[in-house]
Design an enzyme around this catalytic site. Structure first.
Site, mmCIF file in Angstrom:
data_model
loop_
_atom_site.group_PDB
_atom_site.id
_atom_site.type_symbol
_atom_site.label_atom_id
_atom_site.label_comp_id
_atom_site.label_asym_id
_atom_site.label_seq_id
_atom_site.Cartn_x
_atom_site.Cartn_y
_atom_site.Cartn_z
ATOM 1 N N GLU A 63 0.813 -1.215 0.000
ATOM 2 C CA GLU A 63 0.000 0.000 0.000
ATOM 3 C C GLU A 63 0.849 1.268 0.000
ATOM 4 O OE1 GLU A 63 -0.605 -2.605 1.899
ATOM 5 O OE2 GLU A 63 -2.708 -3.211 1.592
ATOM 6 N N PHE A 104 -11.597 -8.154 13.357
ATOM 7 C CA PHE A 104 -10.489 -8.536 12.483
ATOM 8 C C PHE A 104 -10.170 -7.394 11.502
ATOM 9 C CE2 PHE A 104 -8.956 -10.602 8.506
ATOM 10 C CZ PHE A 104 -7.690 -10.928 8.992
ATOM 11 N N GLN A 105 -8.931 -7.040 11.426
ATOM 12 C CA GLN A 105 -8.451 -5.957 10.563
ATOM 13 C C GLN A 105 -9.123 -4.630 10.835
ATOM 14 O OE1 GLN A 105 -8.240 -7.438 6.463
ATOM 15 N NE2 GLN A 105 -6.151 -8.120 6.959
ATOM 16 N N LYS A 107 -17.745 -1.458 5.657
ATOM 17 C CA LYS A 107 -18.184 -2.387 4.622
ATOM 18 C C LYS A 107 -19.702 -2.390 4.443
ATOM 19 C CE LYS A 107 -17.117 -6.976 2.853
ATOM 20 N NZ LYS A 107 -16.409 -8.242 3.101
ATOM 21 N N MET A 112 24.273 9.272 2.960
ATOM 22 C CA MET A 112 24.009 10.480 3.743
ATOM 23 C C MET A 112 24.229 10.224 5.235
ATOM 24 S SD MET A 112 23.467 13.576 3.334
ATOM 25 C CE MET A 112 22.516 14.292 2.003
HETATM 26 C C1 LIG Z 1 12.303 5.628 5.614
HETATM 27 C C2 LIG Z 1 13.559 6.297 6.023
HETATM 28 N N1 LIG Z 1 14.364 5.713 6.951
HETATM 29 C C3 LIG Z 1 15.526 6.301 7.308
HETATM 30 C C4 LIG Z 1 15.917 7.490 6.758
HETATM 31 C C5 LIG Z 1 17.230 8.156 7.187
HETATM 32 N N2 LIG Z 1 18.122 8.242 6.033
HETATM 33 C C6 LIG Z 1 18.274 9.382 5.315
HETATM 34 S S1 LIG Z 1 19.298 9.204 4.036
HETATM 35 C C7 LIG Z 1 19.616 7.593 4.424
HETATM 36 C C8 LIG Z 1 20.547 6.779 3.612
HETATM 37 C C9 LIG Z 1 20.117 6.602 2.211
HETATM 38 O O1 LIG Z 1 20.988 5.715 1.565
HETATM 39 P P1 LIG Z 1 20.930 5.519 0.012
HETATM 40 O O2 LIG Z 1 19.563 5.275 -0.422
HETATM 41 O O3 LIG Z 1 21.921 4.471 -0.358
HETATM 42 O O4 LIG Z 1 21.363 6.927 -0.539
HETATM 43 P P2 LIG Z 1 22.777 7.643 -0.537
HETATM 44 O O5 LIG Z 1 22.770 8.618 0.586
HETATM 45 O O6 LIG Z 1 23.831 6.605 -0.364
HETATM 46 O O7 LIG Z 1 22.849 8.312 -1.850
HETATM 47 C C10 LIG Z 1 18.900 7.230 5.570
HETATM 48 C C11 LIG Z 1 18.980 5.908 6.217
HETATM 49 C C12 LIG Z 1 15.037 8.069 5.820
HETATM 50 N N3 LIG Z 1 15.291 9.247 5.256
HETATM 51 N N4 LIG Z 1 13.897 7.447 5.454
#
Ligand SMILES: Cc1ncc(C[n+]2csc(CCOP(=O)(O)OP(=O)(O)O)c2C)c(N)n1
Ligand SMILES: [Mg+2]
Lengths: 591, 180
Positions: free
Chosen positions: A58, A120-121, A170, A486
């Site tokens: 979803e 349920f659900q 529903k 990052m």
């Molecule tokens: C759902 C979610 N979980 C955690 C984060 C924290 N977060 C921000 S950037 C990142 C790393 C992203 O890695 P990647 O997709 O390999 O991108 P890169 O920075 O290496 O280009 C994380 C874990 C987030 N933004 N979103």
């Protein structure tokens, strides 16, 4: 036969839902079935005006609908079941709320007599989604359904756009009631967003702009949301005033990146010239942006010597983070139109040549420069190559979240609005792939590319299966640095390079994975591979997973360390270990 | 400067806070109160007092009165955030309008005999509190007034055998002929 059968507006709740979609011009919806929405799925089965795209999760439906909405300006529509179907929508709803994306999400609910029974659900969908929607409704009576559905579309797409949820038990889907087409009285009397800006305030704004010596225009996602007319007017304003313009991440494309007055994006990873211009300006015109913390940096040192004009349709965005001098509440396009008219009638282009000379010096610092490398692909180089290869094409870009997202914003030039789909406010990894699906559904013949990261893309990877099923030739261009880059960058800069759980261990072989999904896998390892592989990616008319192996430890610069001011940017050339350690020392506790 | 330091600063600069009374007219529909309360908790605003009741039956309009505290910038935010909610008709800052009357009702239970009882009755009379329940060893007083008056009354009752207090919270209305 009873009298009932003669009234064409007598129908079941489920039929009303499909009918309302048709009445609102909806051609595509994204969804996933389940017990609590079976009557609606049954109606969908028996018609062919609304096409349903079956996702694999979803969350994917939600982001696909966001991509659809952002690339068309029309609301995206989602249909999911009760309980887990609804809770899986929480992330995209929040994402859409933060980025002001119009979504209409219809959720099934357990029958009214079971609500509150831990059936349920069952989950408290309106309770759970209250803080992540612009508004939501639980419909307990089939005779309220038509009104609520019409209001839902209206609320989602007017004022500051946003996501709404209509929760339909529903039994209400099965019950027979009277439908009516959309009409004005469907909407709460209390809901009346202001569109037209105050004429007096607009006059004041023009006076300020006309007398400015160091002006800057700072535009945001609101200009995109307002529609193509707003972007056109913004361009005209830049033309008429001769002012420099920068934009937030969400506003890219409103003014063309190739335009002479373009300073590049501003904010944490914005250009030096954009941030310096913001810091040193004497007049700031903020259009459809909200002074969020990624933009302002340290607020008490933010643009200290400027008078600020803020145009926004949402009064709560004004004076939230930054005090402004001339607030104008109204729709960006509408206000820009009035402002231009007054400017043209009463003011003339101020002479700001000295200001442009100053800006030229900042530009000369070349804050987006990076060292060339012949052995490994640098991520910046990869984006540049991608940009060159797609230039002149009908291209849409989505992204995931991380370094690759910032590099995409820095190195891909957007010429038009609605071409750039990214999760700005919430920063949702996993957004880009399903968003690309939604964009491709809306623009079947366009080139749709998700600039992805190796970690993010795994969050919603299963939607490749959707792409294959519906023959949506999305291109997933993965800047594979084998890190959550990052996160790794922040750990390097702020946590003594202790890379706690940011290495992408056990990465799948993306090329083989593409094969398993039944799409095309491509790879580039050396800089020399890149051009050919990108060309191939563009020419295949099937979904592609592109594994672009890039330098693992590249950092994204320039950067304003958290808690610093715009004029304390760290430029790539200066970002040696000592300088970064000093710059980041104070900001560890910040986000 | 009136500018808060930002999300970035753990030690928020001390800007003096003010108490404001807001009157909010809303469509009385399921969830509307949850929306308002959720806004306050979700955004970290204070609620000092909150009252709500339907005021116009036919139109399903309810009036919510909220007493909140915050810096002037936060108060301004709260009003805008409330005002943009779909079922909210109007938000009026009764404190800013400067022409409002605020009242609260409290019921104050006291247990005691002898001197304390006599003293409590005397004070109640001075505060125009009414006795609405009495036994040989207890009273329940009903008192109406602004919050300060009620606080004062409760403080005076404390040493005289105060058992419990039930307060309605603040209701407010503007003076003069104009409606909100
Ligand atoms: C759902 C979610 N979980 C955690 C984060 C924290 N977060 C921000 S950037 C990142 C790393 C992203 O890695 P990647 O997709 O390999 O991108 P890169 O920075 O290496 O280009 C994380 C874990 C987030 N933004 N979103
Ligand atoms: Mg990565």
């Amino acid at each position: 036969m009873s009298d009932k059968s003669h009234d064409p507006n007598k129908m079941t709740g489920a039929a009303m839902i499909v009918r309302a979609l048709i009445d609102h011009g909806v051609q595509h919806i994204f969804g996933y079935p389940g017990g609590a929405v079976l009557p609606i799925y049954d109606e969908i089965f028996q018609q062919d005006k609304v096409e349903h795209i079956l996702v694999r999760h979803e969350q994917g439906a939600g982001h696909a609908a966001e991509g659809y909405a952002r690339s068309t300006g029309k609301p995206g529509v989602v249909l999911v079941t009760s309980g887990p179907g609804a809770t899986n929508m929480v992330t995209p709803l929040t994402d859409a709320l933060m980025d002001s994306i119009p979504l209409v999400c219809i959720t099934g609910q357990v029958p009214t007599h079971l609500i509150g029974n831990d059936a349920f659900q069952e989950c408290d969908t309106v309770g759970i989604t209250r803080p992540c929607t612009k508004h939501n409704w639980l419909v307990r009576d089939v005779n309220d359904l038509a009104k609520v559905l019409h209001e839902a579309f209206y609320v989602a797409s007017t004022g500051r756009p946003g996501p709404v949820v209509v929760d339909v038990p529903k039994d209400v889907q099965f019950a027979v009631g009277t439908y009516h087409p959309p009409r004005k009285s469907d909407v709460h009397l209390s809901y009346a967003p202001r569109v037209k800006g105050d004429a007096g305030q607009i006059r004041k704004a023009v006076a300020l702009l006309a007398s400015a010596k160091r002006p800057v225009i700072y535009s945001g996602g609101g200009v995109i949301n307002s529609g193509p007319e707003a972007a056109k007017l913004l361009r005209e304003l830049v033309e008429v005033t001769g002012f420099p313009i920068t934009s937030t991440l969400m506003g890219l494309g409103a003014y063309p990146a190739s335009g002479p007055n373009w300073l590049g994006m501003l904010g944490m990873h914005g250009t030096y010239e954009a941030n310096m211009a913001m810091h040193d300006c004497d007049a700031m015109l903020c259009v459809g942006a909200r002074f969020d913390d990624r933009i302002t940096g340290r607020t008490d040192a933010f643009s200290p010597n400027s008078k600020k004009i803020h145009i926004d349709i949402d009064p709560s965005s004004i004076n939230k983070n930054i005090r402004v001098d001339i607030p104008i509440i109204g729709d960006c396009g509408n206000v820009l139109g009035d402002l231009l008219q007054v400017f043209k009638a009463e003011a003339k282009k101020p002479d700001i040549r000295p200001w442009w000379q100053e800006i030229a010096k900042w530009r000369a610092r070349n804050s987006l420069s990076y060292k060339k490398n012949n052995d490994v692909i640098l991520p910046q180089f990869a984006i540049q190559k991608l940009f060159e290869a797609t230039r002149g094409r009908d291209t849409y870009i989505t992204t995931e979240v991380g370094q690759h997202q910032m590099w995409a914003a820095q190195f891909f030039g957007f010429e038009e609005p609605h071409r750039w789909m990214t999760s700005g406010g919430l920063g949702t990894m996993g957004y880009g792939l399903p968003a690309a699906l939604g964009v491709q559904v809306a623009h079947p013949d366009s080139l749709v590319i998700d600039i992805a990261g190796d970690a993010s893309v795994q969050m919603t990877m299963q939607e490749m299966s959707t792409a294959v099923q519906y023959e949506l030739p999305i291109k997933i261009f993965i800047l594979n640095n084998q890190y959550m880059g990052m996160v790794r960058q922040w750990q390097q800069l702020l946590h003594g390079n202790r890379l706690s759980h940011s290495y992408s261990e056990a990465l799948p072989d993306f090329v083989k994975l593409a094969d398993a999904f039944g799409c095309v896998g491509l790879q580039a390892i050396k800089p020399g591979d890149l051009e050919g592989a990108i060309k191939e990616m563009i020419s295949v008319k099937r979904p592609v997973l592109f594994d672009c192996r890039v330098a693992a430890l590249e950092n994204c610069f320039p950067m304003i360390p958290s808690g610093k001011a715009h004029n304390e940017m760290l430029l790539p050339a200066e970002a040696n270990d000592e300088a970064t350690a000093a710059a980041f020392a104070a900001g560890k506790a910040l986000v | 400067m009136n500018q808060p330091a930002s999300a970035y600063f753990m030690e928020e600069r001390r800007v003096p806070t003010e108490a404001h009374t807001l009157s909010v007219l809303v469509q009385n529909e399921p969830g509307v109160l949850a929306r308002v309360i959720g806004l306050f908790s979700g955004r970290g605003y204070n609620i000092e007092s909150l009252t709500v009741s339907e005021t116009e039956n036919q139109k399903h309009v309810s009036r919510i009165t909220i007493v909140t505290t915050g810096t002037p910038m936060v108060i301004e935010q709260i009003k805008h955030q409330l005002d943009r909610m779909v079922p909210v008709y109007r938000v009026v800052d009764m404190t800013l309008s400067g022409r409002s009357i605020e009242r609260e009702l409290a019921m104050v239970k006291l247990r005691g005999t002898g001197e304390h009882r006599v003293e409590a009755l005397r004070l109640a009379e001075a505060f125009r509190a009414r006795v609405i329940d009495a036994t040989t060893e207890s009273f329940v007083f009903e008192i109406t007034g602004n919050s300060a008056k009620i606080n004062q009354f409760i403080d005076l009752m404390r040493p005289l055998g105060l058992v419990e207090v039930s307060r309605t919270g603040v209701a407010a209305i503007g003076r003069g002929a104009e409606g909100m």
